[in-house]
Write a protein that holds these residues in place. Structure first.
Motif, PDB file in Angstrom:
ATOM      1  N   THR A 249       0.789  -0.827  -0.406  1.00 18.73           N
ATOM      2  CA  THR A 249       0.058   0.250   0.068  1.00 18.73           C
ATOM      3  C   THR A 249       0.922   1.097   0.082  1.00 18.73           C
ATOM      4  OG1 THR A 249      -2.143   0.985   1.380  1.00 18.73           O
ATOM      5  CG2 THR A 249      -0.498  -0.001   2.489  1.00 18.73           C
ATOM      6  N   ARG A 250       0.549   2.295  -0.329  1.00 17.58           N
ATOM      7  CA  ARG A 250       1.272   3.626  -0.377  1.00 17.58           C
ATOM      8  C   ARG A 250       1.005   4.648   1.255  1.00 17.58           C
ATOM      9  NH1 ARG A 250      -2.811   7.394  -5.016  1.00 17.58           N
ATOM     10  NH2 ARG A 250      -4.356   6.693  -4.183  1.00 17.58           N
ATOM     11  N   ILE A 251       1.772   5.385   0.976  1.00 12.97           N
ATOM     12  CA  ILE A 251       1.478   5.386   2.791  1.00 12.97           C
ATOM     13  C   ILE A 251       2.085   7.016   2.742  1.00 12.97           C
ATOM     14  CG2 ILE A 251       2.267   3.824   4.019  1.00 12.97           C
ATOM     15  CD1 ILE A 251       4.411   4.951   4.561  1.00 12.97           C
ATOM     16  N   ALA A 252       2.467   7.995   1.553  1.00 13.57           N
ATOM     17  CA  ALA A 252       3.023   9.313   1.931  1.00 13.57           C
ATOM     18  C   ALA A 252       3.098   9.358   0.441  1.00 13.57           C
ATOM     19  CB  ALA A 252       3.171   9.535   2.668  1.00 13.57           C
ATOM     20  N   ARG A 253       3.850  10.780  -0.245  1.00 12.16           N
ATOM     21  CA  ARG A 253       3.807  11.529  -0.293  1.00 12.16           C
ATOM     22  C   ARG A 253       5.377  11.576  -0.207  1.00 12.16           C
ATOM     23  NH1 ARG A 253      -0.120  15.408  -1.676  1.00 12.16           N
ATOM     24  NH2 ARG A 253       1.488  16.800  -1.448  1.00 12.16           N
ATOM     25  N   LEU A 254       6.225  11.690  -1.591  1.00 14.36           N
ATOM     26  CA  LEU A 254       8.077  12.029  -1.015  1.00 14.36           C
ATOM     27  C   LEU A 254       7.850  13.310  -0.651  1.00 14.36           C
ATOM     28  CD1 LEU A 254      10.691  10.098  -0.591  1.00 14.36           C
ATOM     29  CD2 LEU A 254      10.625  10.802  -3.287  1.00 14.36           C
ATOM     30  N   ASP A 255       7.197  14.134  -1.638  1.00 12.85           N
ATOM     31  CA  ASP A 255       7.826  15.726  -0.998  1.00 12.85           C
ATOM     32  C   ASP A 255       7.053  16.572   0.579  1.00 12.85           C
ATOM     33  OD1 ASP A 255       5.397  15.405  -1.836  1.00 12.85           O
ATOM     34  OD2 ASP A 255       5.209  17.804  -2.419  1.00 12.85           O
TER      35      ASP A 255
END
Length: 334
Positions: A249-255
């Motif tokens: 799953t995805r949890i965040a955005r890299l920026d």
């Protein structure tokens, strides 16, 4: 010059030997049969034995073929900058260090800074007596949102006041028993379904249709707090177990700031750990973090898993200390 001339003559003779020596081909073909007939018979020669299926020799040969070559134990850390990765243990990193490395990879590779951050969670689903945790799905509300996308949520209620509250809080569809027929005929399709307890006996025809999305208290999709349920399922992150033991799953955005990425990761991990009692051991075995364009980094689990066992041990020690102090107090009072 005599030798080359002789070789040329022999080639011509070899090609037309049937014309020069009539019957030579038949005699040459019959020569092996004549030789074998001339040789004496060998009654004492042992016949070749074919190996029976399942014989000891064939089994031993098969086991030798199946034996895998032994590998030396992997070394801990390489000394040089360039090395063969399969000779060394895979390095693990603290979560803050790993997130910082992902940000550096993005700068060095000139990739998009707003790419997503993903985790792969490998689980130990085993319980006692050959039982295991069944594959599950869950929705968790992250402390820091990383996308503007919202899910479509349907609210089951026959109370007009509750229906108005649901509409005000962003419900996509609100209704009662009249919605059952439309859902069964796939005329209504939403991401999640929530309901109030009063209408649940009338929703039984939808149990097989909705399956995991059927409203229940365990999934926090059944209750009286409609605004809270709508916030969870409209803005929450849904994940599920794939291949019986892996969650991707995805949890965040890299920026996003490192602190926010770490907070989202810990929230997901703590929610995953609620599906297995701590007495059966930790549920999370391995955790890998990566971005959309980077390699996966193995994370150190220290500090990421909930410390339930340590709390229980401390409570037991405190209870033992209290039991030891009671006799002392009684003797002093006497």
């Amino acid at each position: 010059m005599a030798a080359p001339a002789g070789r040329c003559l022999w080639r011509v003779v070899a090609q037309r030997r049937g014309w020069i020596f009539p019957g030579l081909d038949q005699r040459l073909a019959a020569a092996p049969a004549l030789v074998s007939a001339a040789l004496p018979a060998r009654p004492y020669a042992a016949a070749a034995k074919t190996a029976k299926k399942g014989s000891k020799k064939t089994k031993q040969e098969e086991t030798k073929k199946k034996q895998v070559t032994k590998r030396w134990p992997l070394m801990s850390k390489p000394v040089d900058d360039v090395y063969l990765t399969w000779y060394y243990e895979r390095p693990s990193y603290d979560v803050e260090e790993a997130v910082g490395m992902l940000k550096k990879f993005q700068e060095l590779d000139f990739t998009h800074p707003k790419q997503y951050v993903y985790i792969n969670v490998f689980l130990d689903m085993a319980l006692q007596k050959k039982k295991k945790v069944e594959p599950f799905a869950s929705t968790v509300l992250l402390p820091y949102r990383f996308t503007d996308e919202t899910n479509k949520v349907l609210v089951f209620t026959e109370n007009e006041e509750e229906a108005e509250i649901a509409r005000e809080n962003g419900a996509a569809v609100v209704g009662g028993v009249e919605l059952i027929k439309w859902i069964l005929e796939d005329e209504i399709q939403v991401d999640f379904y929530v309901a109030v307890p009063a209408i649940m006996p009338k929703l039984i025809p939808l149990r097989s249709k909705l399956r995991r999305k059927y409203p229940s208290t365990k999934k926090n999709s059944l209750g009286h707090d409609i605004p809270k349920m709508l916030q969870l399922f409209r803005e929450g992150l849904e994940y599920m177990v794939e291949d019986e033991r892996v969650i991707k799953t995805r949890i965040a955005r890299l920026d996003m700031p490192t602190e926010q990425i770490v907070a989202n990761l810990k929230t997901v991990i703590h929610d995953i750990c609620t599906f297995k009692p701590s007495t059966y051991g930790p549920l999370v075995q391995k955790l890998v973090i990566r971005s959309s364009t980077s390699e996966g980094l193995l994370l150190n689990l220290d500090g990421l898993l909930p410390q339930v066992e340590q709390v229980e041990e401390e409570e037991e020690k405190n209870a033992e200390d209290d039991d030891e102090e009671k006799p002392v107090q009684e003797s002093v009072s006497t």
